[in-house]
Motif scaffolding. Structure first.
Motif, short mmCIF file in Angstrom:
data_model
loop_
_atom_site.label_atom_id
_atom_site.label_comp_id
_atom_site.label_asym_id
_atom_site.label_seq_id
_atom_site.Cartn_x
_atom_site.Cartn_y
_atom_site.Cartn_z
N GLY A 1 0.78 -1.21 0.00
CA GLY A 1 0.00 0.00 0.00
C GLY A 1 0.82 1.27 0.00
O GLY A 1 0.26 2.34 0.01
N ASP A 2 2.16 1.17 0.01
CA ASP A 2 2.98 2.38 0.04
C ASP A 2 2.82 3.22 -1.23
O ASP A 2 3.07 4.42 -1.22
CB ASP A 2 4.45 2.03 0.23
N CYS A 3 2.44 2.60 -2.32
CA CYS A 3 2.30 3.32 -3.60
C CYS A 3 0.83 3.60 -3.92
O CYS A 3 0.48 3.81 -5.07
CB CYS A 3 2.91 2.49 -4.72
N PHE A 4 -0.02 3.57 -2.92
CA PHE A 4 -1.46 3.71 -3.13
C PHE A 4 -1.94 4.96 -2.44
O PHE A 4 -1.58 5.21 -1.31
CB PHE A 4 -2.19 2.50 -2.57
N PRO A 5 -2.78 5.78 -3.05
CA PRO A 5 -3.14 5.73 -4.46
C PRO A 5 -2.00 6.23 -5.33
O PRO A 5 -0.96 6.61 -4.82
CB PRO A 5 -4.36 6.66 -4.55
N CYS A 6 -2.23 6.24 -6.62
CA CYS A 6 -1.19 6.68 -7.56
C CYS A 6 -0.79 8.12 -7.24
O CYS A 6 -1.58 8.90 -6.73
CB CYS A 6 -1.71 6.61 -8.99
N PRO A 7 0.45 8.49 -7.56
CA PRO A 7 0.89 9.87 -7.32
C PRO A 7 0.11 10.86 -8.17
O PRO A 7 -0.56 10.48 -9.13
CB PRO A 7 2.38 9.84 -7.71
N TYR A 90 -12.17 -2.54 9.38
CA TYR A 90 -11.41 -3.55 8.65
C TYR A 90 -10.92 -2.95 7.36
O TYR A 90 -11.69 -2.41 6.58
CB TYR A 90 -12.28 -4.79 8.41
N ALA A 91 -9.61 -3.02 7.14
CA ALA A 91 -8.99 -2.43 5.96
C ALA A 91 -8.25 -3.51 5.18
O ALA A 91 -7.64 -4.40 5.77
CB ALA A 91 -8.02 -1.33 6.36
N LYS A 92 -8.35 -3.43 3.86
CA LYS A 92 -7.63 -4.40 3.02
C LYS A 92 -7.41 -3.79 1.64
O LYS A 92 -8.25 -3.07 1.12
CB LYS A 92 -8.45 -5.68 2.90
N TYR A 93 -6.25 -4.10 1.07
CA TYR A 93 -5.97 -3.75 -0.32
C TYR A 93 -6.35 -4.95 -1.18
O TYR A 93 -5.95 -6.07 -0.89
CB TYR A 93 -4.49 -3.43 -0.53
N LEU A 94 -7.13 -4.71 -2.22
CA LEU A 94 -7.55 -5.77 -3.13
C LEU A 94 -7.09 -5.46 -4.54
O LEU A 94 -7.06 -4.30 -4.95
CB LEU A 94 -9.09 -5.87 -3.16
N ASP A 95 -6.73 -6.49 -5.28
CA ASP A 95 -6.49 -6.37 -6.71
C ASP A 95 -7.71 -6.98 -7.38
O ASP A 95 -7.77 -8.18 -7.62
CB ASP A 95 -5.20 -7.07 -7.11
N VAL A 96 -8.69 -6.14 -7.65
CA VAL A 96 -10.00 -6.58 -8.14
C VAL A 96 -9.95 -6.81 -9.64
O VAL A 96 -9.45 -5.98 -10.39
CB VAL A 96 -11.08 -5.54 -7.77
N GLU A 97 -10.49 -7.94 -10.07
CA GLU A 97 -10.48 -8.30 -11.48
C GLU A 97 -11.70 -7.79 -12.23
O GLU A 97 -11.85 -8.05 -13.42
CB GLU A 97 -10.37 -9.82 -11.62
N ILE A 98 -12.57 -7.06 -11.56
CA ILE A 98 -13.72 -6.42 -12.20
C ILE A 98 -13.37 -4.95 -12.36
O ILE A 98 -13.07 -4.26 -11.39
CB ILE A 98 -14.99 -6.57 -11.33
N ASN A 99 -13.43 -4.46 -13.59
CA ASN A 99 -13.10 -3.06 -13.89
C ASN A 99 -14.01 -2.14 -13.09
O ASN A 99 -15.23 -2.25 -13.16
CB ASN A 99 -13.28 -2.82 -15.39
N PRO A 100 -13.44 -1.20 -12.30
CA PRO A 100 -14.28 -0.30 -11.50
C PRO A 100 -15.26 0.51 -12.34
O PRO A 100 -16.35 0.82 -11.88
CB PRO A 100 -13.27 0.64 -10.83
N LYS A 101 -14.90 0.82 -13.58
CA LYS A 101 -15.80 1.58 -14.44
C LYS A 101 -16.99 0.75 -14.92
O LYS A 101 -17.99 1.28 -15.37
CB LYS A 101 -15.04 2.14 -15.65
N LYS A 102 -16.88 -0.59 -14.83
CA LYS A 102 -17.95 -1.47 -15.27
C LYS A 102 -18.65 -2.17 -14.10
O LYS A 102 -19.52 -2.99 -14.29
CB LYS A 102 -17.40 -2.52 -16.23
N THR A 103 -18.25 -1.83 -12.86
CA THR A 103 -18.87 -2.43 -11.68
C THR A 103 -20.29 -1.91 -11.52
O THR A 103 -20.51 -0.70 -11.52
CB THR A 103 -18.04 -2.12 -10.41
N THR A 104 -21.23 -2.83 -11.40
CA THR A 104 -22.63 -2.44 -11.23
C THR A 104 -23.13 -2.63 -9.80
O THR A 104 -24.09 -2.00 -9.39
CB THR A 104 -23.55 -3.26 -12.17
N GLU A 105 -22.47 -3.52 -9.05
CA GLU A 105 -22.92 -3.81 -7.69
C GLU A 105 -21.75 -4.36 -6.89
O GLU A 105 -20.91 -5.09 -7.41
CB GLU A 105 -24.04 -4.86 -7.75
#
Length: 136
Positions: A1-7, A90-105
Motif C-alpha cells: 500500500g505504500d504506492c497507493f493511491p497513484c501519485p 477492517y482495511a484491506k488492499y484488493l487487486d480486483v479483477e472487475i473493472n471499476p468503471k464497469k462495476t454495477t454492484e
C-alpha cells in the motif's frame, strides 16, 4: 500500500509509454512488480477497502465483498476472518479483477463460523472503496 493511491502525476505505465512516468529518471535499474488477474485479459485494479461493522458486538466469522459487472461476471474477496467486532474498522488492499468503471454492484456478505441458536445480526455501517487513481 505504500504506492497507493497513484501519485498526482498519474499511475505509472508499462510498455511503450513507460518513459512518460517522470519518477523513472530518479534512479536506474528500478524494479517494478505487477499483480495480475487469474483470467484473461489478466487485468486487476488496486482498491483499498475500509469497512465499519454494525450489529453484534463480537462474533466469530468472516466478511466478504462480491464485485459484479454488467456482463454477469462476479469475483468474491475476503476482507476479514476470525473474531469480528463492530468497534473495529477492517482495511484491506484488493487487486480486483472487475473493472471499476464497469462495476454495477458490490455485495456485502458475512458468515458465522460457529452455529448458535442466537440470531446474531451483522451489517456494514460503512463501506468505503478507494481506487488506485484516488477516486471513491
Amino acid at each position: 500500500g505504500d504506492c497507493f493511491p497513484c501519485p498526482k502525476e498519474g499511475c505509472p505505465m508499462m510498455g511503450h509509454y513507460a518513459d512518460r512516468f517522470p519518477a523513472k529518471l530518479e534512479r536506474v535499474n528500478q524494479k517494478y512488480f505487477l499483480n495480475t488477474g487469474a483470467d484473461p485479459p489478466f487485468a486487476a485494479w488496486r482498491q483499498k477497502v475500509l469497512i465499519q461493522l454494525s450489529g453484534a458486538k463480537k462474533i466469530r466469522g468472516d466478511i466478504n465483498l462480491v464485485f459484479h459487472d454488467a456482463e454477469g461476471n462476479t469475483k468474491k474477496y475476503e476482507i476479514a476472518s476470525g473474531d469480528l467486532s463492530e468497534d473495529q474498522v477492517y482495511a484491506k488492499y484488493l487487486d480486483v479483477e472487475i473493472n471499476p468503471k464497469k462495476t454495477t454492484e458490490i455485495e456485502f456478505l458475512w458468515n458465522k463460523t460457529l452455529f448458535t441458536l442466537l440470531w446474531e445480526r451483522l451489517g456494514a455501517e460503512t463501506v468505503n472503496i478507494t481506487h488506485g487513481d484516488g477516486h471513491r
